[in-house]
Design a protein around this motif. Structure first.
Motif, PDB file in Angstrom:
ATOM      1  N   ALA A  72      69.126  89.666 119.462  1.00 15.86           N
ATOM      2  CA  ALA A  72      68.850  88.886 120.668  1.00 15.86           C
ATOM      3  C   ALA A  72      68.689  87.415 120.309  1.00 15.86           C
ATOM      4  CB  ALA A  72      67.581  89.386 121.347  1.00 15.86           C
ATOM      5  N   HIS A  98      71.806  89.433 127.668  1.00 17.03           N
ATOM      6  CA  HIS A  98      71.620  90.497 126.685  1.00 17.03           C
ATOM      7  C   HIS A  98      70.166  90.614 126.242  1.00 17.03           C
ATOM      8  CE1 HIS A  98      75.887  91.202 126.386  1.00 17.03           C
ATOM      9  NE2 HIS A  98      76.111  89.914 126.124  1.00 17.03           N
ATOM     10  N   ARG A  99      69.382  89.617 126.565  1.00 12.91           N
ATOM     11  CA  ARG A  99      67.971  89.640 126.168  1.00 12.91           C
ATOM     12  C   ARG A  99      67.056  90.070 127.321  1.00 12.91           C
ATOM     13  NH1 ARG A  99      64.672  84.350 123.834  1.00 12.91           N
ATOM     14  NH2 ARG A  99      62.594  85.285 123.774  1.00 12.91           N
ATOM     15  N   TYR A 100      67.346  89.577 128.524  1.00 14.11           N
ATOM     16  CA  TYR A 100      66.520  89.879 129.688  1.00 14.11           C
ATOM     17  C   TYR A 100      67.349  90.654 130.709  1.00 14.11           C
ATOM     18  CZ  TYR A 100      63.524  86.200 127.728  1.00 14.11           C
ATOM     19  OH  TYR A 100      62.728  85.456 126.909  1.00 14.11           O
ATOM     20  N   THR A 153      59.581  89.661 119.918  1.00 14.29           N
ATOM     21  CA  THR A 153      60.945  89.525 120.408  1.00 14.29           C
ATOM     22  C   THR A 153      61.898  90.421 119.640  1.00 14.29           C
ATOM     23  OG1 THR A 153      60.493  87.239 121.043  1.00 14.29           O
ATOM     24  CG2 THR A 153      62.799  87.879 120.855  1.00 14.29           C
ATOM     25  N   ALA A 205      63.513  93.008 122.254  1.00 17.15           N
ATOM     26  CA  ALA A 205      64.843  92.579 122.688  1.00 17.15           C
ATOM     27  C   ALA A 205      65.934  92.897 121.684  1.00 17.15           C
ATOM     28  CB  ALA A 205      64.833  91.076 122.981  1.00 17.15           C
ATOM     29  N   THR A 260      60.161  80.072 124.292  1.00 15.25           N
ATOM     30  CA  THR A 260      60.231  81.308 125.070  1.00 15.25           C
ATOM     31  C   THR A 260      60.102  81.014 126.558  1.00 15.25           C
ATOM     32  OG1 THR A 260      59.339  82.627 123.242  1.00 15.25           O
ATOM     33  CG2 THR A 260      59.156  83.552 125.453  1.00 15.25           C
ATOM     34  N   LEU A 288      71.617  84.636 128.321  1.00 13.83           N
ATOM     35  CA  LEU A 288      70.408  85.409 128.060  1.00 13.83           C
ATOM     36  C   LEU A 288      70.447  86.790 128.695  1.00 13.83           C
ATOM     37  CD1 LEU A 288      67.800  82.553 128.653  1.00 13.83           C
ATOM     38  CD2 LEU A 288      68.391  83.590 126.464  1.00 13.83           C
ATOM     39  N   ASP A 291      57.536  89.505 126.723  1.00 14.96           N
ATOM     40  CA  ASP A 291      57.475  88.370 125.796  1.00 14.96           C
ATOM     41  C   ASP A 291      56.111  87.678 125.881  1.00 14.96           C
ATOM     42  OD1 ASP A 291      59.892  88.663 124.672  1.00 14.96           O
ATOM     43  OD2 ASP A 291      60.890  87.042 125.739  1.00 14.96           O
ATOM     44  N   PHE A 325      67.087  84.004 119.993  1.00 13.32           N
ATOM     45  CA  PHE A 325      65.670  83.611 119.954  1.00 13.32           C
ATOM     46  C   PHE A 325      65.575  82.155 119.550  1.00 13.32           C
ATOM     47  CE2 PHE A 325      61.689  83.038 117.555  1.00 13.32           C
ATOM     48  CZ  PHE A 325      60.779  83.347 118.551  1.00 13.32           C
ATOM     49  N   ASN A 332      60.838  91.671 128.891  1.00 16.16           N
ATOM     50  CA  ASN A 332      60.527  92.522 127.735  1.00 16.16           C
ATOM     51  C   ASN A 332      59.153  92.236 127.150  1.00 16.16           C
ATOM     52  OD1 ASN A 332      63.132  93.762 127.821  1.00 16.16           O
ATOM     53  ND2 ASN A 332      63.967  91.970 126.794  1.00 16.16           N
TER      54      ASN A 332
END
Length: 985
Positions: A898, A62-64, A890, A894, A145, A60, A137, A900, A135
């Motif tokens: 990203a 790359h997302r957070y 999202t 992201a 999530t 994760l 969320d 999900f 981000n």
């Protein structure tokens, strides 16, 4: 059936009533019940991105992201202290850590890189605040999530601790839903303590996803068994985003020796103010205490030490104190013996002196000694920035005979006096609201309250005193000490006694001014939905009172829960609002959740000019409406679905008789015939002692039973409004459909085109792999809206629409035979006609007219059925749209690539995909199939029961049951057996 004009009046009136009531509730919900007095916080923030925390630690990454907070000019860029992880909540940001982190730095350092004297030589290190960035969320609406945030936070803990020596433990802080993520990290040997702020621990704020409930169930088990100390800070009624009763930690029970504390900011010593949801992280009165508690936790090594530290800096009523230290009176202290019956009152005391107050022999058993100190300390309690005024109470025996003499320590023997109550009270400023907006209370303000039961005088002792040792330097402050008998005024006023206009409570006059008075309401409803207004009547000021200054004007203390205390300054005919979060809808009962009790204390050290002698207790209806409005939106949506399925039950039952009514006719029939019965039934069910998770969640409280009929009426009115809105949406679509050339479409009820099957398979594949099923459901609604709009422009049958049963089917007269003979079959029974002798129709026009009537009837029936289904799908949208909003957020924050964890359960949306496809192809009503509409409509009652009984607490079950019913109905109606019967006939 009523005319169309009356139908419109019925639905419009009820819809207008519902909208008006919702408008009133909206404005009532914005009223301030608990004022906020918060000072702004200032900082010089900087954030260092942790680049090394990459995909090698978690997929994760790359997302957070993970950030380290540094106070510019105060902190170095290297980690050097105790690690702290801050987890933001729903739509929160990692930058929310700055207020608490800045306060921790500026408390630890008196100036840049210079350690404060409070921490010098104690071995306490500074704090390194890390914050995860999610981000913004929308985690409150979506279980996957939250699971992703839990996974990322767990990896962040491992990464952070890799930069510290072995056996280092981290402090976790969570705001709002971040507290849920932090709780899910437990049990963990790497976490020393968990501090949550405005976190709904017991009730999800959005109850549209079953996986959120599953996380809550796991967390409940963790909180009941894990030994990690957890403290929850709640904002109270000022928090408009979550009901603060859900912020109270579940009670582990007296047999569980684990540290669980809940403290409302109105009870937080030194704060005494309600705090909003977003303001919780920057309110100065709260943030510096949270930061100081985290700093002090660096010195605690066991769970017991951690609990004591949290109790010290995040203290509330009911906390436990260590035994009073044996403070000795100085050898050369001056003993001043006061006359019996005289209170100790000193303003701006100077020097060191000990006052002896003789214990009257005439005092009743369980008499109490009360000591109040303003801006000073009674160890270990004091305002944070207190003066040098220090006091210590003692129990003394001896042979003092002179009223004012200096005696040796041999003649008077004293031991420390054990307190029964020791806490800090606010001291409201006369003439100003409390708390003062945008200011609140300063760290130096407050009055220390000490209460102790007078010990039993030993036998053979002639004299006994309560000694008060005062050590001061002449600064602002005062000391009061005196004996007080426990006077409790018990009232049997109930909520029904004050509904009509209020009830009065008169306090019995006493010979002397009492420092404290205790009032209990044993029969008064104590519930988060009800807010009371308490109006005091005090002695009218006279000329002699004009220049008298009270040490402590009358202060009302409302205590309804060990974690919740509210303070009000009592002024003549100025109302104070009494509210609680102890008992509330959908909250499990505990030993600290009384439904019928309320406790008030009045503290006053005055000249008697402001003494309160009477109260008027009323219900604050505006505030009560606002509290109700913020706790039942989900209930309103679920009950509206229940109303819609009852409309469909009525319509499908009528279709079995030969004619399906339109939506407006179903609404009027429901309002006129079924709604009155349901109102009575809803009130009766509300009186049943059901579990808090069912229906209204009020456990059968009689006073709150009226909510059920009101909610039912409002839900029905909203259904009426939604139908008008659907008609408004269909109007432009209907206009566009008329302009477009008609499409030739083959209507076939027994088969599905190959292209349609391929399309459905492709859509299901997309749902299974790429998009959430909520996207497909939204598409179903749009397609069915177009289907209803395109079929609404057909000309209706003139007059009232006939049914199949009302349309006579007679034998048509036969024409004379070519041989001239007349038909002589009149009056005889039916005879079999040979194919060669088949009669010819005399009037072909009548055949065409009958076919036209049948086609028009089928089209009308189909349109009515489709619009009923459209109304159901419309009201199921609010139960699925929150997850759609999560998915869109999202993608925007992201990135499109990203990861999900969407909801890809194809079976939830597949029944609606098939339903809208058949609805767009059929020219006859689905309910008219034989052996289908005769019993399938009873399934709507099951959906209605789930909507009314379970939908309020678990709204996601309403959609699941509705989808399951639609799927079962399609399987029964379009089963191979049904097809075989159709073909055979």
């Amino acid at each position: 059936m009523l005319p169309s004009t009356m139908t419109s009046i019925f639905t419009a009136s009820l819809g207008l009533f519902s909208l008006t009531l919702i408008y009133i509730c909206y404005h009532a919900a914005n009223l301030t019940v608990s004022p906020q007095g918060c000072r702004m916080s200032w900082m010089s923030p900087s954030y260092l991105l942790q680049h090394e925390f990459n995909s090698s630690w978690t997929p994760l990454a790359h997302r957070y992201s993970l950030w380290l907070y540094r106070e510019v000019g105060w902190d170095s860029n290297q980690v050097m202290g105790v690690p702290v992880l801050f987890i933001p909540g729903n739509a929160g940001s990692s930058h929310q850590v700055r207020s608490i982190a800045s306060s921790a730095t500026r408390q630890y350092f008196s100036s840049p890189f210079v350690i404060s004297s409070d921490f010098t030589g104690r071995g306490i290190q500074s704090l390194d605040f890390f914050a995860v960035e999610f981000n913004e969320d929308l985690s409150a609406f979506h279980g996957p999530t939250i699971e992703a945030q839990i996974e990322y936070s767990a990896a962040a803990v491992r990464y952070i601790l890799s930069h510290y020596p072995p056996n280092t433990r981290i402090i976790v802080m969570g705001h709002s839903m971040g507290g849920i993520v932090g709780t899910a990290l437990l049990p963990s040997d790497d976490i020393s303590a968990l501090i949550t702020m405005s976190t709904p621990h017991t009730l999800p704020p959005a109850r549209f996803d079953a996986r959120v409930d599953e996380i809550y169930r796991r967390n409940a088990g963790t909180l009941a068994n894990d030994s990690t100390p957890v403290v929850s800070i709640c904002g109270g009624a000022t928090d408009m985003m979550i009901p603060s009763e859900s912020c109270i930690l579940p009670d582990p029970g007296p047999e569980r020796d684990i540290y669980r504390r809940t403290v409302f900011t109105s009870a937080l010593e030194g704060a005494w103010t309600g705090v909003g949801h977003r303001e919780m992280v920057w309110c100065h009165q709260v943030r510096w205490r949270v930061a100081r508690a985290a700093l002090e936790l660096g010195e605690a090594h066991s769970d017991i030490d951690i609990g004591c530290t949290i109790d010290t800096w995040l203290s509330r009523d009911g906390r436990l104190f260590p035994p009073v230290a044996g403070t000795d009176i100085p050898e050369a202290a001056t003993y001043e013996v006061l006359p019996e019956g005289m209170d100790l009152v000193t303003r701006k005391p100077t020097g060191s002196r000990t006052y002896l107050l003789p214990i009257p022999r005439a005092l009743e058993m369980n008499a109490t000694f009360v000591l109040l100190v303003s801006r000073g300390s009674i160890s270990p309690i004091a305002p944070h920035h207190s003066s040098k005024l220090q006091t210590a109470p003692f129990f003394c025996v001896g042979r003092a005979t002179s009223p004012t003499i200096q005696q040796s320590t041999e003649s008077v023997s004293c031991v420390p006096l054990e307190p029964s109550t020791l806490k800090l009270l606010p001291s409201p400023i006369p003439g100003k609201p409390f708390p003062v907006p945008d200011e609140g209370s300063d760290e130096s303000e407050g009055v220390v309250l000490f209460e102790a039961t007078i010990p039993r005088i030993p036998s053979g002792v002639d004299n006994a005193w309560i000694g008060v040792h005062v050590d001061a330097a002449g600064e602002d402050g005062w000391v009061f000490g005196g004996f007080d008998e426990t006077r409790t005024f018990q009232s049997d006023i109930g909520v029904f006694d004050i509904v009509a206009g209020g009830a009065k409570l008169s306090l019995q006059p006493t010979e002397r001014n009492l420092v404290r008075r205790h009032i209990t309401f044993t029969k008064l409803l104590s519930n988060a939905l009800v807010v009371y207004a308490l109006t005091p009547e005090s002695v009218r000021p006279t000329t002699s009172c004009a220049h008298s200054l009270s040490l402590l004007p009358p202060l009302l203390v409302h205590k309804s829960h060990p974690a919740e205390t509210h303070y009000h300054r009592l002024e003549h005919r100025t109302s104070a609002t009494l509210h609680t979060h102890a008992s509330a809808p959908y909250i499990p009962l505990s030993r600290f959740s009384p439904s019928y009790s309320s406790e008030l204390w009045i503290y006053a050290v005055s000249t008697g000019c402001e003494d309160v002698n009477e109260f008027t207790l009323t219900i604050d209806w505006w505030a009560t409406i606002g509290r109700i409005a913020t706790r039942y939106p989900t209930t309103l949506i679920s009950w509206a679905v229940g109303v819609v399925v009852l409309l469909m039950f009525h319509a499908w039952r009528e279709s079995g008789k030969g004619s399906m009514p339109n939506v407006s006719q179903s609404l009027v029939a429901f309002i006129c015939h079924l709604l009155p019965k349901l109102l009575v039934a809803s009130f009766v069910v509300a009186l049943l002692p059901l579990s808090p998770g069912y229906y209204l969640g009020t456990r059968g409280e009689p006073f709150l039973a009226f909510l059920a009929p009101v909610l039912l009426v409002v839900a029905t009115g909203l259904v009426c409004v939604s139908w008008w809105l659907v008609l408004l949406l269909m109007w432009p679509l209907r206009f566009l459909t008329r302009l477009l050339p008609p499409k030739s479409r083959r209507y076939d009820e027994l088969s599905m085109p190959r292209s349609t099957i391929v399309s459905l398979i492709f859509i299901c594949f997309l749902v299974f792999v790429v998009v959430p099923w909520q996207i497909a459901f939204m598409g179903c609604w749009l397609i069915h809206l177009h289907t209803c709009a395109s079929s609404a422009h057909r000309k209706p049958y003139p007059g009232s629409v006939p049914s199949l049963r009302s349309t006579p089917i007679e034998s048509l007269p036969l024409r004379e035979r070519l041989d001239g003979r007349e038909d002589n079959t009149k009056g005889t029974g039916p005879e079999e006609i040979k194919p060669s002798e088949e009669p010819e129709i005399q009037d072909a026009c009548r055949v065409r007219n009958l076919a036209t009537v049948t086609d028009t009837l089928n089209a009308t029936q189909t349109y009515h059925e489709n619009t009923h289904l459209l109304l159901l799908i419309t009201w199921l949208l609010p139960l699925s749209m929150p997850v759609l909003a999560v998915w869109m957020r999202t993608l925007m924050t992201a990135g499109y690539t990203a990861p999900f964890n969407g909801d890809h359960n194809v079976f939830k949306v597949a029944p609606f995909l098939v339903l809208v496809e058949f609805a767009s192809r059929r020219k006859s009503a689905l309910s008219l199939h034989q052996n289908g509409g005769s019993y399938l409509h009873w399934g709507y009652l099951i959906v209605a029961c789930v909507s009314f009984l379970l939908g309020s607490r678990e709204a996601y079950r309403v959609f699941d049951v509705a989808s399951m019913y639609i799927g079962c109905a399609l399987v029964v109606i379009f089963s191979p057996v049904r097809f075989a019967r159709r073909i055979a006939t």
